[in-house]
Design a protein around this motif. Structure first.
Motif, short mmCIF file in Angstrom:
data_model
loop_
_atom_site.label_atom_id
_atom_site.label_comp_id
_atom_site.label_asym_id
_atom_site.label_seq_id
_atom_site.Cartn_x
_atom_site.Cartn_y
_atom_site.Cartn_z
N ALA A 206 0.83 -1.21 0.00
CA ALA A 206 0.00 0.00 0.00
C ALA A 206 0.87 1.26 0.00
CB ALA A 206 -0.93 0.00 1.21
N ALA A 207 1.93 1.26 0.79
CA ALA A 207 2.83 2.41 0.82
C ALA A 207 3.51 2.59 -0.53
CB ALA A 207 3.88 2.23 1.92
N ASN A 208 3.91 1.50 -1.13
CA ASN A 208 4.54 1.58 -2.46
C ASN A 208 3.57 2.13 -3.50
OD1 ASN A 208 6.95 0.60 -1.46
ND2 ASN A 208 6.52 -1.50 -2.05
N THR A 209 2.31 1.78 -3.39
CA THR A 209 1.30 2.28 -4.32
C THR A 209 1.14 3.79 -4.18
OG1 THR A 209 0.13 0.17 -4.28
CG2 THR A 209 -1.13 2.09 -5.01
N ILE A 210 1.13 4.28 -2.96
CA ILE A 210 1.02 5.72 -2.71
C ILE A 210 2.22 6.44 -3.31
CG2 ILE A 210 1.05 7.49 -0.90
CD1 ILE A 210 -0.59 5.48 0.81
N LEU A 211 3.41 5.89 -3.10
CA LEU A 211 4.62 6.51 -3.66
C LEU A 211 4.63 6.47 -5.18
CD1 LEU A 211 7.41 5.32 -1.22
CD2 LEU A 211 6.32 7.56 -1.36
N GLU A 212 4.14 5.38 -5.76
CA GLU A 212 4.10 5.28 -7.22
C GLU A 212 3.20 6.36 -7.81
OE1 GLU A 212 2.96 1.27 -8.17
OE2 GLU A 212 4.81 0.46 -7.31
N GLN A 213 2.08 6.66 -7.15
CA GLN A 213 1.18 7.71 -7.63
C GLN A 213 1.92 9.05 -7.67
OE1 GLN A 213 -2.16 8.54 -5.06
NE2 GLN A 213 -3.25 9.66 -6.65
N LEU A 214 2.67 9.35 -6.62
CA LEU A 214 3.42 10.59 -6.58
C LEU A 214 4.53 10.59 -7.63
CD1 LEU A 214 4.02 13.34 -5.34
CD2 LEU A 214 5.42 12.17 -3.62
N GLN A 215 5.21 9.48 -7.80
CA GLN A 215 6.29 9.40 -8.78
C GLN A 215 5.76 9.56 -10.20
OE1 GLN A 215 7.89 5.65 -7.48
NE2 GLN A 215 9.47 6.63 -6.24
N GLN A 216 4.59 9.01 -10.49
CA GLN A 216 3.98 9.19 -11.81
C GLN A 216 3.62 10.65 -12.05
OE1 GLN A 216 0.74 6.42 -11.84
NE2 GLN A 216 2.06 4.67 -12.31
N ALA A 217 3.09 11.31 -11.03
CA ALA A 217 2.76 12.73 -11.15
C ALA A 217 4.03 13.55 -11.35
CB ALA A 217 1.99 13.21 -9.92
N GLN A 218 5.09 13.18 -10.65
CA GLN A 218 6.36 13.89 -10.81
C GLN A 218 6.92 13.70 -12.21
OE1 GLN A 218 7.99 16.00 -8.53
NE2 GLN A 218 9.01 16.49 -10.43
N ALA A 219 6.81 12.50 -12.74
CA ALA A 219 7.28 12.25 -14.11
C ALA A 219 6.49 13.11 -15.11
CB ALA A 219 7.15 10.77 -14.44
N GLU A 220 5.20 13.22 -14.89
CA GLU A 220 4.36 14.07 -15.75
C GLU A 220 4.80 15.53 -15.62
OE1 GLU A 220 -0.25 15.52 -15.97
OE2 GLU A 220 0.13 13.48 -15.29
N ALA A 221 5.11 15.95 -14.41
CA ALA A 221 5.57 17.33 -14.18
C ALA A 221 6.92 17.57 -14.88
CB ALA A 221 5.69 17.61 -12.69
N ASP A 222 7.79 16.58 -14.83
CA ASP A 222 9.08 16.73 -15.51
C ASP A 222 8.90 16.94 -17.00
OD1 ASP A 222 10.31 16.36 -13.06
OD2 ASP A 222 10.93 14.29 -13.45
N VAL A 223 8.01 16.15 -17.59
CA VAL A 223 7.77 16.27 -19.04
C VAL A 223 7.10 17.60 -19.37
CG1 VAL A 223 6.44 15.30 -20.96
CG2 VAL A 223 7.69 13.79 -19.42
N SER A 224 6.13 17.98 -18.58
CA SER A 224 5.36 19.20 -18.85
C SER A 224 6.12 20.49 -18.55
CB SER A 224 4.07 19.22 -18.02
OG SER A 224 3.25 18.15 -18.38
N CYS A 225 6.94 20.46 -17.53
CA CYS A 225 7.51 21.72 -17.01
C CYS A 225 9.01 21.87 -17.21
CB CYS A 225 7.20 21.83 -15.52
SG CYS A 225 5.45 21.69 -15.14
N PHE A 226 9.70 20.77 -17.39
CA PHE A 226 11.14 20.85 -17.53
C PHE A 226 11.52 20.39 -18.90
CE2 PHE A 226 10.49 20.80 -13.00
CZ PHE A 226 11.41 21.71 -12.54
#
Length: 120
Positions: A100-120
């Motif tokens: 469950a903890a890993n799932t929560i972290l994966e959600q954040l990591q996916q959002a961060q990857a999207e932010a990297d593509v969109s913003c950087f």
């Protein structure tokens, strides 16, 4: 000592800025992040990406993108999991290494990857 938001931003953001950034997430996205949480993220991001206006714009875009994809309560849980994994050892740390903890972290990591593509 750095805040956890600083550690999170530094661990998730790229070290260098690419040539151009796109704008933040579309208007109307959910905005349930407190201003202080957004500011902590942006300040920490700027430490890793330069203290420039361009870095400010890119880092602001990144937290906006994350906020649109991950509700604040899930973001807080992910911060807690990461903090506890870094600071707590032994059997107590096992509570923060579950599926469950890993799932929560994966959600954040996916959002961060999207932010990297969109913003950087």
């Amino acid at each position: 000592m750095k805040t956890f938001a600083a550690l999170l931003a530094l661990s998730l953001l790229p070290a260098a800025l690419p040539a151009r950034a796109q704008g933040p997430v579309a208007p109307g996205a959910i905005n349930d992040y407190p201003t202080a949480a957004r500011a902590d993220y942006v300040f920490a991001c700027m430490v890793g990406n330069g203290q420039t206006q361009d870095a400010l714009n890119r880092c602001s875009c990144a937290i906006d993108t994350i906020a649109a994809a991950v509700p604040y309560d899930a973001y807080e849980k992910a911060e807690t999991i990461l903090r506890m994994r870094q600071q707590v050892g032994g059997y107590l740390a096992q509570e923060f290494r579950t599926r469950a903890a890993n799932t929560i972290l994966e959600q954040l990591q996916q959002a961060q990857a999207e932010a990297d593509v969109s913003c950087f």
